[in-house]
Design a protein around this motif. Structure first.
Motif, PDB file in Angstrom:
ATOM      1  N   GLU B  54      34.895 -17.785 -40.147  1.00 23.36           N
ATOM      2  CA  GLU B  54      35.246 -18.280 -41.528  1.00 23.36           C
ATOM      3  C   GLU B  54      36.304 -19.035 -41.410  1.00 23.36           C
ATOM      4  O   GLU B  54      36.371 -20.277 -42.041  1.00 23.36           O
ATOM      5  CB  GLU B  54      35.350 -17.082 -42.451  1.00 23.36           C
ATOM      6  CG  GLU B  54      34.024 -16.434 -42.531  1.00 23.36           C
ATOM      7  CD  GLU B  54      33.877 -15.047 -43.488  1.00 23.36           C
ATOM      8  OE1 GLU B  54      33.002 -14.592 -44.051  1.00 23.36           O
ATOM      9  OE2 GLU B  54      35.142 -14.402 -43.417  1.00 23.36           O
ATOM     10  N   ARG B  55      37.463 -18.595 -40.586  1.00 19.34           N
ATOM     11  CA  ARG B  55      38.843 -19.559 -40.727  1.00 19.34           C
ATOM     12  C   ARG B  55      38.353 -20.854 -40.181  1.00 19.34           C
ATOM     13  O   ARG B  55      39.044 -21.818 -40.286  1.00 19.34           O
ATOM     14  CB  ARG B  55      39.638 -18.675 -39.853  1.00 19.34           C
ATOM     15  CG  ARG B  55      40.429 -17.815 -40.659  1.00 19.34           C
ATOM     16  CD  ARG B  55      41.740 -17.350 -40.083  1.00 19.34           C
ATOM     17  NE  ARG B  55      41.565 -16.483 -38.773  1.00 19.34           N
ATOM     18  CZ  ARG B  55      41.258 -15.078 -38.766  1.00 19.34           C
ATOM     19  NH1 ARG B  55      41.467 -14.629 -39.728  1.00 19.34           N
ATOM     20  NH2 ARG B  55      41.294 -14.657 -37.621  1.00 19.34           N
ATOM     21  N   ALA B  56      37.817 -20.799 -38.969  1.00 20.75           N
ATOM     22  CA  ALA B  56      37.365 -21.904 -38.121  1.00 20.75           C
ATOM     23  C   ALA B  56      36.439 -22.931 -39.103  1.00 20.75           C
ATOM     24  O   ALA B  56      36.848 -24.266 -39.331  1.00 20.75           O
ATOM     25  CB  ALA B  56      36.582 -21.961 -36.897  1.00 20.75           C
ATOM     26  N   ALA B  57      35.556 -22.494 -39.927  1.00 21.53           N
ATOM     27  CA  ALA B  57      34.947 -23.336 -41.112  1.00 21.53           C
ATOM     28  C   ALA B  57      35.796 -23.778 -42.145  1.00 21.53           C
ATOM     29  O   ALA B  57      35.978 -24.842 -42.631  1.00 21.53           O
ATOM     30  CB  ALA B  57      33.834 -22.389 -41.547  1.00 21.53           C
ATOM     31  N   LEU B  58      36.646 -22.961 -42.505  1.00 22.27           N
ATOM     32  CA  LEU B  58      37.606 -23.196 -43.728  1.00 22.27           C
ATOM     33  C   LEU B  58      38.603 -24.437 -43.170  1.00 22.27           C
ATOM     34  O   LEU B  58      38.810 -25.381 -43.892  1.00 22.27           O
ATOM     35  CB  LEU B  58      38.487 -22.035 -44.007  1.00 22.27           C
ATOM     36  CG  LEU B  58      39.485 -22.208 -45.180  1.00 22.27           C
ATOM     37  CD1 LEU B  58      38.928 -22.846 -46.612  1.00 22.27           C
ATOM     38  CD2 LEU B  58      40.356 -21.049 -45.670  1.00 22.27           C
ATOM     39  N   ILE B  59      39.238 -24.446 -42.247  1.00 29.68           N
ATOM     40  CA  ILE B  59      40.100 -25.448 -41.567  1.00 29.68           C
ATOM     41  C   ILE B  59      39.348 -26.739 -41.261  1.00 29.68           C
ATOM     42  O   ILE B  59      39.751 -27.758 -41.645  1.00 29.68           O
ATOM     43  CB  ILE B  59      41.064 -25.145 -40.467  1.00 29.68           C
ATOM     44  CG1 ILE B  59      42.168 -25.867 -40.451  1.00 29.68           C
ATOM     45  CG2 ILE B  59      40.071 -25.104 -39.187  1.00 29.68           C
ATOM     46  CD1 ILE B  59      43.273 -25.430 -39.440  1.00 29.68           C
ATOM     47  N   GLU B  60      38.185 -26.538 -40.790  1.00 29.59           N
ATOM     48  CA  GLU B  60      37.099 -27.708 -40.826  1.00 29.59           C
ATOM     49  C   GLU B  60      36.963 -28.519 -42.209  1.00 29.59           C
ATOM     50  O   GLU B  60      36.699 -29.806 -42.250  1.00 29.59           O
ATOM     51  CB  GLU B  60      35.813 -27.460 -40.074  1.00 29.59           C
ATOM     52  CG  GLU B  60      36.014 -27.514 -38.795  1.00 29.59           C
ATOM     53  CD  GLU B  60      36.874 -28.797 -37.915  1.00 29.59           C
ATOM     54  OE1 GLU B  60      36.649 -29.751 -38.017  1.00 29.59           O
ATOM     55  OE2 GLU B  60      38.091 -28.349 -37.334  1.00 29.59           O
ATOM     56  N   GLU B  61      36.787 -27.550 -43.111  1.00 32.46           N
ATOM     57  CA  GLU B  61      36.297 -28.023 -44.579  1.00 32.46           C
ATOM     58  C   GLU B  61      37.445 -28.711 -44.896  1.00 32.46           C
ATOM     59  O   GLU B  61      37.454 -29.712 -45.905  1.00 32.46           O
ATOM     60  CB  GLU B  61      35.744 -27.039 -45.436  1.00 32.46           C
ATOM     61  CG  GLU B  61      34.321 -26.436 -44.815  1.00 32.46           C
ATOM     62  CD  GLU B  61      33.701 -25.545 -45.870  1.00 32.46           C
ATOM     63  OE1 GLU B  61      34.315 -25.130 -46.728  1.00 32.46           O
ATOM     64  OE2 GLU B  61      32.233 -25.350 -45.525  1.00 32.46           O
ATOM     65  N   ALA B  63      40.056 -29.883 -43.469  1.00 37.27           N
ATOM     66  CA  ALA B  63      40.650 -31.113 -42.973  1.00 37.27           C
ATOM     67  C   ALA B  63      39.805 -32.450 -43.295  1.00 37.27           C
ATOM     68  O   ALA B  63      40.033 -33.416 -43.530  1.00 37.27           O
ATOM     69  CB  ALA B  63      40.335 -31.132 -41.468  1.00 37.27           C
ATOM     70  N   ARG B  64      38.414 -32.094 -43.489  1.00 35.28           N
ATOM     71  CA  ARG B  64      37.524 -33.222 -43.753  1.00 35.28           C
ATOM     72  C   ARG B  64      37.689 -33.374 -45.382  1.00 35.28           C
ATOM     73  O   ARG B  64      37.743 -34.755 -45.523  1.00 35.28           O
ATOM     74  CB  ARG B  64      35.886 -32.644 -43.855  1.00 35.28           C
ATOM     75  CG  ARG B  64      34.896 -33.456 -44.241  1.00 35.28           C
ATOM     76  CD  ARG B  64      33.433 -32.881 -44.132  1.00 35.28           C
ATOM     77  NE  ARG B  64      32.459 -33.493 -44.819  1.00 35.28           N
ATOM     78  CZ  ARG B  64      31.998 -34.574 -44.480  1.00 35.28           C
ATOM     79  NH1 ARG B  64      32.223 -35.148 -43.391  1.00 35.28           N
ATOM     80  NH2 ARG B  64      31.013 -35.340 -45.053  1.00 35.28           N
ATOM     81  N   ALA B  65      38.097 -32.379 -46.210  1.00 31.68           N
ATOM     82  CA  ALA B  65      38.585 -32.887 -47.526  1.00 31.68           C
ATOM     83  C   ALA B  65      39.536 -33.730 -47.480  1.00 31.68           C
ATOM     84  O   ALA B  65      39.540 -34.893 -48.347  1.00 31.68           O
ATOM     85  CB  ALA B  65      38.492 -31.533 -48.467  1.00 31.68           C
ATOM     86  N   GLY B  66      40.708 -33.206 -46.879  1.00 26.72           N
ATOM     87  CA  GLY B  66      41.833 -34.187 -46.859  1.00 26.72           C
ATOM     88  C   GLY B  66      41.584 -35.576 -46.296  1.00 26.72           C
ATOM     89  O   GLY B  66      42.167 -36.481 -46.835  1.00 26.72           O
TER      90      GLY B  66
END
Lengths: 138, 138
Positions: B54-61, B63-66
């Motif tokens: 979940e952490r890997a997914a959260l940081i991807e989301e 980074a993409r949002a940013g």
């Protein structure tokens, strides 16, 4: 581009050691137990400047640093931030917060003046952090 | 435990849509283009309460949002933060910052009063964000 720590980050912190991706620094401000993780990857500024693989490593190192700092200090909450408005080199703050601390419940960034550690207190905390983060020998 | 958005987060924001892990909200504060990502995973409070996956997914989301928010707004810098001193439900702020904005170079958290969007401006920005984040149909 080789890694070089921004001199302003270096001036405000004490070295704790290196995790596989990040240099771990202790902010020299005894008001808050406060780590800074700096990916050793040249001078990136945004999370989206890292590769996906590096981001996965960074969030694991951030979560682990937060978990260990929380347990070491019995903090109420860990605050995590990557701002970079002043120092653009990508760095992640991991801060132990306590109800009633000098900035509670606001953010620590920009809140008042740092209160440097005594040399003995800094040495002791760095030693505890080295052990907690598995950096012994660093 | 099923996911329920904290009512204070709901009250301060507009719904943008759902990414695979996170609900994406727009803070109703026209001073800063400001997203909040809330992992839809019950009421966790710390990054280390998530699984590694979940952490890997959260940081991807995150980074993409940013990245999308930066490009949509031509911001100078993206600020990312997970504080939770007031609302403990784990949520990640992704904020577009500009030199000379209402809090520059300080943090946005706790800085003055929110200036709500007009209904038309909110609708337009949410529509742009839905497209930029690939949430069309959300």
């Amino acid at each position: 581009m080789t890694f070089a720590l921004d001199p302003r980050l270096a001036a405000d912190t004490l070295l704790v050691g290196d995790l596989p991706l990040s240099r771990v620094l202790l902010m020299n401000d005894s008001r808050f137990p406060w780590l800074i993780l700096v990916p050793r990857r040249g001078r990136l500024s945004e999370l989206h400047d890292l590769s996906r693989h590096e981001r996965a490593a960074l969030i694991e190192e951030t979560a682990r640093a937060g978990e260990k700092l929380k347990s070491l200090t019995s903090a109420a909450k860990i605050n995590i931030g990557a701002l970079g408005n002043i120092v653009s080199q990508l760095h992640v703050h991991v801060v132990a917060r306590f109800e009633g601390d000098a900035a509670w419940p606001g953010p620590v960034w920009g809140a008042g003046m740092a209160a440097p550690y005594s040399s003995a207190a800094a040495q002791e905390l760095v030693r505890d952090l080295v052990v907690a983060l598995g950096l012994a020998g660093a």
